[in-house]
Design an enzyme around this catalytic site. Structure first.
Site, short mmCIF file in Angstrom:
data_model
loop_
_atom_site.label_atom_id
_atom_site.label_comp_id
_atom_site.label_asym_id
_atom_site.label_seq_id
_atom_site.Cartn_x
_atom_site.Cartn_y
_atom_site.Cartn_z
N GLY A 83 9.15 8.97 1.14
CA GLY A 83 8.83 9.99 0.14
C GLY A 83 9.10 11.36 0.72
N VAL A 88 7.78 4.72 4.82
CA VAL A 88 6.98 3.51 4.63
C VAL A 88 7.70 2.33 5.28
CG1 VAL A 88 5.88 1.98 2.98
CG2 VAL A 88 6.08 4.42 2.47
N LYS A 104 2.58 3.69 6.54
CA LYS A 104 3.25 4.95 6.22
C LYS A 104 2.98 5.94 7.34
CE LYS A 104 4.02 8.22 2.45
NZ LYS A 104 3.74 8.54 1.03
N TYR A 154 0.15 -4.22 1.35
CA TYR A 154 1.56 -4.38 0.99
C TYR A 154 1.64 -5.03 -0.39
CZ TYR A 154 6.27 -6.27 0.83
OH TYR A 154 7.54 -6.59 0.43
N ASP A 197 2.23 11.76 -10.37
CA ASP A 197 3.61 11.25 -10.34
C ASP A 197 3.67 9.82 -10.87
OD1 ASP A 197 6.34 11.47 -9.96
OD2 ASP A 197 6.26 10.80 -7.87
N ASN A 202 6.08 3.52 -9.51
CA ASN A 202 4.79 3.65 -8.85
C ASN A 202 3.73 2.74 -9.45
OD1 ASN A 202 5.54 5.46 -6.90
ND2 ASN A 202 5.04 7.28 -8.10
#
Length: 943
Positions: A83, A88, A104, A154, A197, A202
């Protein structure tokens, strides 16, 4: 002393603390003059501070993670994505329990105080969220290099829109899944967290116990609405759109962080629901990207999207059937299903006025479920009173005038005399206010003019330094003196909002930023180059929007689009490259339509033609690429005949020769390729003779000699090729000695060393090969570390590892060979997984696997060898149908031959023989000969 200039000059001589008192005395009884001079002094002080901040020293490059890196109890396995500030990784936790997690970690070079603050905010944000449909936080800490990381659940799933389409989820199923997402988001909102976002990528969905289950991820730009998440301040830089434009609420587009609340997420949910129902978001994402920042904001804030039922009604019959099929509904009924409740629910979410949206995500979920239960929904079309109020707001002046007329008529009947008296009084007050406003406007104009003049002077200086001064430095190949001014200029330019700039300022800044991007691109600093070119595009696009028929404005926009495409190509981002170069082509067409067949318009058309041919080359459409480059050459030659001294035209023809050589080489036409490379070298040599101080021409001529030598080598002319490589290497070392920090020159030397090593190994000169290898590895490692986004640098490092393994294999040092091959494999696997692989990467990856198989067989591991060869063949063979590229055909034939697949090895081997191809590796050469001569093989015997 009563003139403004005299008072202004006197005030400048005083300390800042004494100026106000002096102005009050000098302007006594004249408030207008006082206001004007105060504004002028303020503008003077603001302009004086331009570019006075000291340059911050660049910190040392931090260490980077790679597959196999151990961070605490976690071992990194595979990079999943990145990002704005974090990378990640898929990782394996070993203690206190074994599980797969997502880790991350802050990106190298991004650990500024601001970024760390935002990263810490994300980490603490996730710790607050415990809903089963939100990815959970497991752990947090810092790496050995001191960079923060956190470990989370995950999530194995796919974006919600893709999941619904792949499973042909009906409307009811989509709505139930959507309502569940709303409830999960409500959990975050109740803890004071706004996602900001929300978009399909996402919200990942997977089947759990046979049922779709969503997971919300990436609260990386979330905002805390209640209190602070950490001791550091979280903030958004002025002018930066936080979020994804197609899913962004109007208040996010306003760029005022204080206005963002949970209803912004409700708006994004509305966009998501719109897409789940119709198959597309309310605003086309590609159109938004093309529009530029200013137009994006205008569309989001002002343009009302059509209702979902209206969108379905405008689709073609085939598209409507496709959308209906994915939703398990008959196409004729789809519009009727959306009309009414669902239209109202979606459009309530998408209200520009957030007070008219659902107050909470839970309220939205409940309204969706009311629809599913066939109950009346809360959402309703706007009332007549509301529409009247909006109409009045849009036409305030006309409505006010009508109201004033009505009131005046009634007032005239009731008390005409009194109203007349009041009107006269009001007119007197208005006249006084107009005089004061006029004086204030004059003061503001003077201040603005002075500030713009000072800004123009500073920007003209920067343009000179990045233009004429840079040209002089470029001739010597030393651009380091521009590094400091470049960093400072980029920070200054990107902090400005193009909306606030005049046409002249936008033009100056677009040119300066483009020049700065070129400098960064030449230095191999791809992120900084992309940032500069993006800022240049924002300014050029703003100009083109203001003046759509102005050729100069269109030209500047095209330049920015071209450079963004080129920067994307250099860093291996094919999708972005195609997007920007297609936009450049469209701008070139618009330029031709605007100003006719001018020389500039013709050249832009030529370059647009060239870019499309390059795209065809990249995608393997070599016939179309050859036609495109020949067409470009045919357009350029008469232009050069008319202007024989034009250096840019001469360069363009040399570049076309290079591309024609590359296309011919990939097509198996080696003699044609050698001819084109010879023409390329001759054109650059002529340029170098005419402009001996321009280092670029010398570098390009070396490239041409290298390419020709490579073709001669694969034709079997190894002695001639070795001589040309040696000559090119000597000249390249001289260029590197002039500027050892230039990454382009260093990478060219590494490539030459690797070519020479292959020929030296073939000739049995292992000592000389070892020396060249040590030099190549010493240069390739820091190159790949300093610029991890570079496809070329990474591939060169992998090739150096493979050649090291080849030397160890020849000497019987099998453990060392295995270690080098594993290092090469890790690099190449990353490039293959990132979808960045070109034929060179696939060629290199296959050769690594083939050599690893030879090492395995030499140490008695025949099964492992067979597995490696079969895997190499399986990976390379999908790219060989219709291909004449020796980089793909050689490893395909050799891996098939070694794996015992004689019938599969024969066609590529025969094709290579038809082209006159000779491998530079004697082991591969022997396998190719076996594949050509026999339909059977015995892989258990050494080749």
């Amino acid at each position: 002393m009563n003139r403004d200039e005299d008072i202004f000059a006197e005030a400048l001589e005083l300390p800042a603390t004494a100026r106000a008192a002096y102005l009050a005395r000098a302007c006594a009884g004249d408030p207008v003059r006082l206001a004007r001079l105060t504004a002028l002094l303020g503008a003077h002080d603001a302009a004086r501070s331009f570019l006075e901040q000291p340059v911050t020293a660049r910190p040392p490059e931090p260490a980077t993670e790679a597959p196999g890196t151990v961070i605490g109890p976690y071992t990194l396995r595979q990079r999943l994505g990145e990002g704005g500030c974090g990378v990640v990784w898929l990782a394996e936790q070993t203690t206190p329990l074994r599980r797969t997690v997502a880790l991350k970690v802050i990106k190298p070079g991004m650990d500024s105080q601001r970024v760390i603050a935002r990263f810490e905010g994300e980490r603490q944000t996730l710790a607050l969220l415990t809903h089963p449909d939100i990815a959970r936080l497991y752990d947090a800490g810092t790496t050995a290099a001191g960079r923060p990381y956190f470990v989370m659940e995950y999530v194995e799933g796919i974006p919600i829109t893709r999941f619904c389409d792949e499973h042909s989820l009906p409307m009811a199923g989509r709505l139930e899944l959507f309502a569940r997402v709303c409830v999960a988001l409500q959990h975050a909102h109740q803890r004071g967290i706004i996602h900001r976002d929300l978009k399909p990528s996402n919200i990942l969905v997977a089947l759990r116990d046979g049922q779709p289950a969503p997971k919300l991820i990436d609260f990386g730009i979330a905002k805390a609405t209640a209190g602070r998440l950490s001791d550091e301040s979280l903030f958004t830089e002025m002018g930066l759109l936080v979020g994804t434009p197609a899913y962004m609420s109007p208040e996010q587009a306003e760029l005022r962080d204080v206005d963002i609340d949970t209803r912004s997420d409700v708006y994004a949910l509305g966009v998501l629901l719109y897409e789940l129902l119709t198959g597309r978001p309310p605003y086309d994402p590609k159109e938004l990207v093309r529009a530029g920042l200013l137009e994006i904001r205008r569309i989001i804030r002002e343009v009302e999207p059509p209702r979902p039922s209206t969108v379905i009604g405008t689709l073609t019959d085939s598209d409507r059937r496709s959308v209906a099929r994915l939703r398990g509904a008959p196409a004729p009924r789809l519009t009727a299903d959306l009309r009414g409740d669902l239209d109202w629910i979606v459009m309530r979410c998408l209200e520009k006025d957030r007070d008219r949206r659902y107050g909470t995500a839970a309220a939205l979920a409940e309204d969706v479920r009311r629809h599913l239960r066939q109950e009346p929904v809360e959402a309703r079309p706007p009332s007549t009173v509301y529409r009247l109020r909006k109409f009045t707001a849009r036409h305030r002046l006309a409505c006010a005038s009508a109201a004033l007329v009505t009131v005046s008529l009634i007032g005239g009947i009731v008390a005409s005399t009194q109203q007349a008296r009041r009107a006269r009084a009001a007119e007197q007050v208005a006249a006084a206010e107009r005089d004061l406003a006029r004086a204030a406007q004059q003061a503001e104009t003077l201040a603005r003019t002075d500030a713009q003049r000072r800004q123009a002077q500073a920007e003209d200086l920067l343009t000179f330094m990045l233009g004429d001064f840079r040209t002089e430095l470029q001739k010597s190949g030393r651009l380091e003196p521009l590094a400091a001014v470049g960093d400072k200029a980029l920070a200054y330019f990107t902090a400005l909002d193009p909306r606030d700039l005049s046409d002249a300022a936008l033009t100056r800044q677009a040119k300066a930023l483009t020049q700065l991007g070129e400098v960064r691109l030449e230095q191999g600093d791809f992120p900084a180059a992309g940032q500069a070119f993006t800022a240049a595009f924002d300014r050029a696009a703003a100009l083109a929007v203001r003046h759509p028929a102005n050729g100069d404005m269109l030209f500047e926009r095209g330049q920015a689009e071209f450079w963004l495409g080129l920067a994307a190509r250099r860093r291996g981002d094919r999708d972005s490259q195609r997007e920007w170069l297609l936009r450049y082509r469209d701008t070139a067409r618009a330029l031709g339509a605007a100003e006719g067949p001018t020389a500039r318009a013709q050249l832009e058309a030529v370059y647009a033609h060239h870019n499309l041919a390059v795209l065809d080359t990249d995608t393997g459409n070599l016939a179309a690429a050859r036609v495109g480059f020949l067409a470009e050459q045919a357009l350029l030659e008469p232009l050069l005949a008319a202007q024989p001294g034009d250096g840019e035209l001469r360069y363009s023809l040399a570049d076309v020769a290079s591309w024609l050589g590359s296309v011919a080489e990939r097509d198996g036409r080696f003699a044609d390729a050698a001819g084109h490379y010879t023409a390329m070298a001759a054109r650059y040599a002529a340029l170098a003779r005419d402009e001996p101080t321009v280092v670029r021409w010398r570098q390009e001529e070396i490239h041409a000699v290298t390419f020709r030598a490579r073709v001669l080598a694969v034709q079997g002319h190894r002695a001639e090729a070795a001589q040309l490589f040696a000559e090119a290497s000597t000249r390249q070392r001289a260029l590197v000695a002039e500027d050892r920090s230039n990454r382009t020159r260093l990478s060219a030397l590494v490539s030459l060393n690797l070519h020479q090593i292959a020929l030296l190994l073939d000739a049995g000169s292992t000592t000389e090969a070892s020396l060249l290898l040590a030099e190549a590895q010493a240069a390739a490692t820091p190159l790949a570390t300093a610029e991890p986004a570079s496809l070329n640098f990474a591939r060169l490092l992998a090739a150096a590892h493979r050649q090291s393994a080849r030397l160890d294999f020849a000497a019987g040092r099998f453990p060392s060979a295995r270690a080098s091959l594993e290092a090469a494999r890790e690099i190449l696997e990353r490039l293959l997984q990132d979808n960045r692989a070109d034929p060179w990467v696939r060629h290199e990856a296959a050769l690594v696997a083939i050599l690893a198989g030879r090492v395995a067989r030499a140490t008695g591991q025949d099964d492992a060898a067979q597995a490696l060869w079969r895997d190499a063949y399986a990976r390379i063979i999908p790219f060989t149908p219709g291909s004449h590229d020796w980089r793909l055909l050689e490893p395909a034939a050799v891996s098939a031959r070694l794996a015992g697949l004689a019938a599969a090895a024969r066609p590529p081997a025969d094709l290579l023989k038809t082209f006159g191809y000779h491998s530079v590796d004697p082991l591969n050469r022997a396998d190719l000969a076996e594949a050509e001569s026999s339909a059977t093989s015995n892989p258990s015997q050494p080749p």
